[in-house]
Write an enzyme that holds these catalytic residues in place. Structure first.
Site, mmCIF file in Angstrom:
data_model
loop_
_atom_site.group_PDB
_atom_site.id
_atom_site.type_symbol
_atom_site.label_atom_id
_atom_site.label_comp_id
_atom_site.label_asym_id
_atom_site.label_seq_id
_atom_site.Cartn_x
_atom_site.Cartn_y
_atom_site.Cartn_z
ATOM 1 N N ARG A 67 30.143 38.189 36.425
ATOM 2 C CA ARG A 67 29.855 38.915 35.186
ATOM 3 C C ARG A 67 28.686 38.231 34.496
ATOM 4 O O ARG A 67 28.764 37.064 34.099
ATOM 5 C CB ARG A 67 31.081 38.936 34.286
ATOM 6 C CG ARG A 67 32.234 39.729 34.854
ATOM 7 C CD ARG A 67 31.990 41.226 34.809
ATOM 8 N NE ARG A 67 32.201 41.751 33.459
ATOM 9 C CZ ARG A 67 31.955 43.005 33.119
ATOM 10 N NH1 ARG A 67 31.438 43.845 33.990
ATOM 11 N NH2 ARG A 67 32.191 43.413 31.893
ATOM 12 N N VAL A 124 39.317 41.189 43.160
ATOM 13 C CA VAL A 124 40.628 41.692 43.551
ATOM 14 C C VAL A 124 40.473 43.086 44.152
ATOM 15 O O VAL A 124 39.852 43.969 43.548
ATOM 16 C CB VAL A 124 41.587 41.735 42.345
ATOM 17 C CG1 VAL A 124 42.947 42.273 42.756
ATOM 18 C CG2 VAL A 124 41.722 40.351 41.724
ATOM 19 N N ASP A 233 39.332 46.118 25.027
ATOM 20 C CA ASP A 233 38.947 47.325 25.765
ATOM 21 C C ASP A 233 40.143 47.771 26.595
ATOM 22 O O ASP A 233 40.090 47.859 27.829
ATOM 23 C CB ASP A 233 37.734 47.049 26.644
ATOM 24 C CG ASP A 233 36.986 48.325 27.024
ATOM 25 O OD1 ASP A 233 37.444 49.423 26.645
ATOM 26 O OD2 ASP A 233 35.946 48.217 27.699
ATOM 27 N N ASN A 238 39.841 49.860 33.017
ATOM 28 C CA ASN A 238 39.566 48.431 33.166
ATOM 29 C C ASN A 238 40.696 47.715 33.902
ATOM 30 O O ASN A 238 40.874 46.508 33.744
ATOM 31 C CB ASN A 238 39.362 47.782 31.794
ATOM 32 C CG ASN A 238 37.999 48.101 31.211
ATOM 33 O OD1 ASN A 238 37.045 48.334 31.942
ATOM 34 N ND2 ASN A 238 37.916 48.136 29.898
ATOM 35 N N ASP A 251 37.560 42.977 31.968
ATOM 36 C CA ASP A 251 36.742 43.261 30.784
ATOM 37 C C ASP A 251 37.393 42.800 29.485
ATOM 38 O O ASP A 251 37.978 43.587 28.738
ATOM 39 C CB ASP A 251 36.393 44.751 30.715
ATOM 40 C CG ASP A 251 35.396 45.163 31.774
ATOM 41 O OD1 ASP A 251 34.898 44.275 32.487
ATOM 42 O OD2 ASP A 251 35.123 46.360 31.901
ATOM 43 N N GLU A 253 35.584 41.238 26.994
ATOM 44 C CA GLU A 253 34.510 40.896 26.057
ATOM 45 C C GLU A 253 34.804 41.334 24.632
ATOM 46 O O GLU A 253 34.210 40.816 23.680
ATOM 47 C CB GLU A 253 33.172 41.491 26.526
ATOM 48 C CG GLU A 253 33.108 42.999 26.531
ATOM 49 C CD GLU A 253 31.811 43.500 27.154
ATOM 50 O OE1 GLU A 253 30.873 42.701 27.295
ATOM 51 O OE2 GLU A 253 31.754 44.682 27.495
#
Length: 364
Positions: A67, A124, A233, A238, A251, A253
């Site tokens: 990422r 994964v 999120d 996700n 995710d 963030e």
């Protein structure tokens, strides 16, 4: 919707990234090479993702996902990309809960190697409900599943939220406390106001978004509730699934300390966003999937906490999503992919549903 070009997400050269990644990997695992480096078609509109395998006699894992903080030259979706914060959050959740969080391997805070900070985690295997075209449309694995299979996926996914909120001690996540004054909900909303001001700096403001902020004040909860670790999120797009069971939660963030309902409202509304778009294009979608009443009931049964003020929190989710949509639209304008219309509110894909929420008629 089906034929619209995907917005540009980067100005970086993938081949150059792959070369630099191999050089960097050798500093962390001597003799290792990054092979099969690729950028997924579903690369996000905020942080970027690189996929690669490690060639080494004793690799820590076989396959990795990297990422990378957003390309500053790509008119970024968010003003700040704090990769150490995401890395630390994932380690915290793995340590204090049984959620399937990918194992994080390395954090690189120096922007030198790839042009921006990044972290590497285990990749994964599994499948993710698609955003483009949305899983509510025909022609994907989740839409083609049986009602029983979707119910199984729904129950397991709401279970993730319940366990996250119950298992991770808020005091261990104090580094996710948002700045400013007031309780956690006030700080969260104030952060969104600041984000909106950043999005419209030098651009046309959105009367609809500003009306939504005003409506939030009119229906502010009497008791926002005790903050917990919010995923941020929180949506099925996700999550990686093996069959219909979650095997990776991605995710982080947007993680923060906030009331439980902030995550729940996002989960409910992000499905409604896709469902509303699907119905607008003449398809039935998945009207019985992730229904608000079922999400609330499942969550209450798992946690003992009955969700409160969900009209407020689904409106807040729609408002937050509108700010992101406006920023993405302005990025398309920046790259010459779109023009600013006379009414900037029409740049928000879900402006009709957001307006209905502001006027108190969406859930009628």
């Amino acid at each position: 919707m089906a034929t619209a070009p995907r917005p540009r997400t980067t100005t970086r050269d993938p081949e150059e990234l792959a070369r630099r990644l191999t050089t960097w990997l050798g500093t962390r695992l001597p003799g290792a090479k990054a092979v099969g480096v690729s950028v997924p078609e579903s690369n996000g509109l905020s942080s970027e993702t690189l996929l690669f395998d490690i060639e080494h006699p004793e690799p820590p894992v076989a396959s990795c996902a990297l990422r990378l903080a957003a390309d500053p030259a790509a008119y970024t979706v968010f003003p700040v990309y704090d990769m150490p914060r995401q890395y630390r959050t994932m380690r915290l959740v793995a340590e204090h809960s049984d959620l399937p969080v990918p194992r994080v391997l390395w954090l690189e805070e120096d922007p030198g190697p790839l042009g921006a900070p990044f972290f590497v985690m285990e990749r994964v295997a599994g499948r993710v409900p698609p955003d483009v075209m949305p899983y509510t449309y025909q022609g994907n694995w989740l839409h083609a599943a049986s009602d029983a299979e979707r119910e199984r996926l729904e129950a397991a996914s709401i279970g993730l939220l319940a366990r996250l909120h119950d298992q991770v001690p808020p005091e261990a996540a104090e580094f996710l406390t948002l700045p400013g004054d007031g309780d956690a909900l006030r700080r969260h909303v104030n952060a969104q106001r600041a984000y909106y001001d950043w999005v419209v700096d030098g651009r046309a403001r959105s009367p609809l978004i500003e009306a939504a902020f005003d409506r939030l004040e009119d229906c502010w909860p009497d008791d926002p509730g005790t903050p917990v670790l919010n995923w941020g999120d929180a949506r099925i797009g996700n999550i990686v699934y093996d069959g219909f069971e979650p095997v990776a939660v991605l995710d982080w963030e947007m993680a923060s300390l906030a009331p439980r309902e902030v995550d729940l409202g996002w989960t409910v509304y992000l499905h409604r966003f896709f469902q509303d778009l699907t119905e607008a294009f003449g398809q039935q979608g998945l009207p019985d999937f992730l229904r608000r009443d079922r999400v609330e009931a499942r969550y209450a049964a798992l946690t003992g906490h009955t969700p409160r003020d969900m009209d407020f929190h689904t409106l807040y989710a729609a408002l937050r999503h509108a700010i992101v949509m406006l920023r993405i639209a302005y990025r398309q304008v920046h790259f010459g992919e779109a023009a600013v219309p006379a009414d900037p509110d029409t740049l928000i894909l879900h402006h009709d549903s957001l307006r209905a929420m502001v006027q108190g008629r969406y859930w009628e």
